[in-house]
Design a protein around this motif. Sequence first.
Motif, PDB file in Angstrom:
ATOM      1  N   VAL A   1       0.768  -1.169  -0.063  1.00  0.00           N
ATOM      2  CA  VAL A   1       0.072  -0.004  -0.068  1.00  0.00           C
ATOM      3  C   VAL A   1       1.023   1.058   0.139  1.00  0.00           C
ATOM      4  N   THR A   2       0.666   1.796  -1.134  1.00  0.00           N
ATOM      5  CA  THR A   2       1.740   3.162  -1.276  1.00  0.00           C
ATOM      6  C   THR A   2       1.057   4.393  -0.836  1.00  0.00           C
ATOM      7  N   ALA A   3      -0.176   4.798  -1.190  1.00  0.00           N
ATOM      8  CA  ALA A   3      -0.945   5.749  -0.764  1.00  0.00           C
ATOM      9  C   ALA A   3      -2.307   5.636  -0.021  1.00  0.00           C
ATOM     10  N   TYR A   4      -2.815   6.533   0.599  1.00  0.00           N
ATOM     11  CA  TYR A   4      -3.986   6.249   1.509  1.00  0.00           C
ATOM     12  C   TYR A   4      -4.475   7.787   1.549  1.00  0.00           C
ATOM     13  N   LYS A   5      -5.901   7.966   1.096  1.00  0.00           N
ATOM     14  CA  LYS A   5      -6.486   9.247   1.074  1.00  0.00           C
ATOM     15  C   LYS A   5      -7.947   9.124   1.787  1.00  0.00           C
ATOM     16  N   PRO A   6      -8.353   9.424   2.888  1.00  0.00           N
ATOM     17  CA  PRO A   6      -9.766   9.470   3.398  1.00  0.00           C
ATOM     18  C   PRO A   6     -10.594  10.481   2.597  1.00  0.00           C
ATOM     19  N   ASP A   7     -11.721  10.482   2.375  1.00  0.00           N
ATOM     20  CA  ASP A   7     -12.555  11.620   1.717  1.00  0.00           C
ATOM     21  C   ASP A   7     -13.744  11.777   2.416  1.00  0.00           C
ATOM     22  N   GLY A   8     -13.989  12.698   3.332  1.00  0.00           N
ATOM     23  CA  GLY A   8     -14.841  12.893   4.280  1.00  0.00           C
ATOM     24  C   GLY A   8     -16.165  13.594   3.648  1.00  0.00           C
ATOM     25  N   SER A   9     -15.852  13.830   2.325  1.00  0.00           N
ATOM     26  CA  SER A   9     -17.080  14.324   1.543  1.00  0.00           C
ATOM     27  C   SER A   9     -17.956  13.276   0.613  1.00  0.00           C
ATOM     28  N   ARG A  10     -17.248  11.943   0.659  1.00  0.00           N
ATOM     29  CA  ARG A  10     -18.324  10.785   0.223  1.00  0.00           C
ATOM     30  C   ARG A  10     -18.522  10.093   1.478  1.00  0.00           C
ATOM     31  N   SER A  11     -19.907   9.883   1.432  1.00  0.00           N
ATOM     32  CA  SER A  11     -20.397   8.978   2.331  1.00  0.00           C
ATOM     33  C   SER A  11     -20.493   7.590   1.643  1.00  0.00           C
ATOM     34  N   CYS A  12     -20.697   6.724   2.709  1.00  0.00           N
ATOM     35  CA  CYS A  12     -20.966   5.065   1.906  1.00  0.00           C
ATOM     36  C   CYS A  12     -21.769   4.543   2.775  1.00  0.00           C
TER      37      CYS A  12
END
Length: 199
Positions: free
Chosen positions: A188-199
Amino acid sequence: MTARQARPRTRALALCGAVGLSLALTGCGGGSDDTRPPTAPSTAPPAAPSASASASPVDPDAEVKAAVLEVYSSMWVEQMKAYRVASPDGTKLADYATLDALSTFERDLAHMKKSGTIGTGRLGHEPEVTELDLETKIPTATVEDCVDLSKWKAERTSGEVIPLPTAQPLRYVATATVERWDEDRWMVTAYKPDGSRSC
């Protein structure tokens, strides 16, 4: 070959600070209720099941995707161990995450240690490989994960529970890049949370 697949829901991971909207769940159903009396029974024999129905096609990349998810999930386990003590010491986090991803986690852990907080409870997640490119010089996969904070808690080392910000969504998306560095090793080389996208 580049494999892309649409998916009905997104998935993800992150521990602090993402902001988004909670997803409204709706259900639907319907159909008419025909109350007319039945007609005379038919003398025709019942129709045989259609032979045209076939099983879903086998995904040719299923084995590769399974390997990607195994590494991502192993990283997740080690990350949770680290967040419970605000330190990567004694974990194998660096065996599965590197480059930007590892730096992101190490910054989080350093901030947690400095502020005297740890994570407790269970952080849910539902990862899925959404993109796969095996033709590039470094084969790459994209994983989307739906992070579920509903059973996760941040606490001070004194035991005081820190409430989530009121704008904090309980379920949101995080995206990870996973690269194959040799024939059998994905990282795993990159990790980015996106709080604008609900799931």
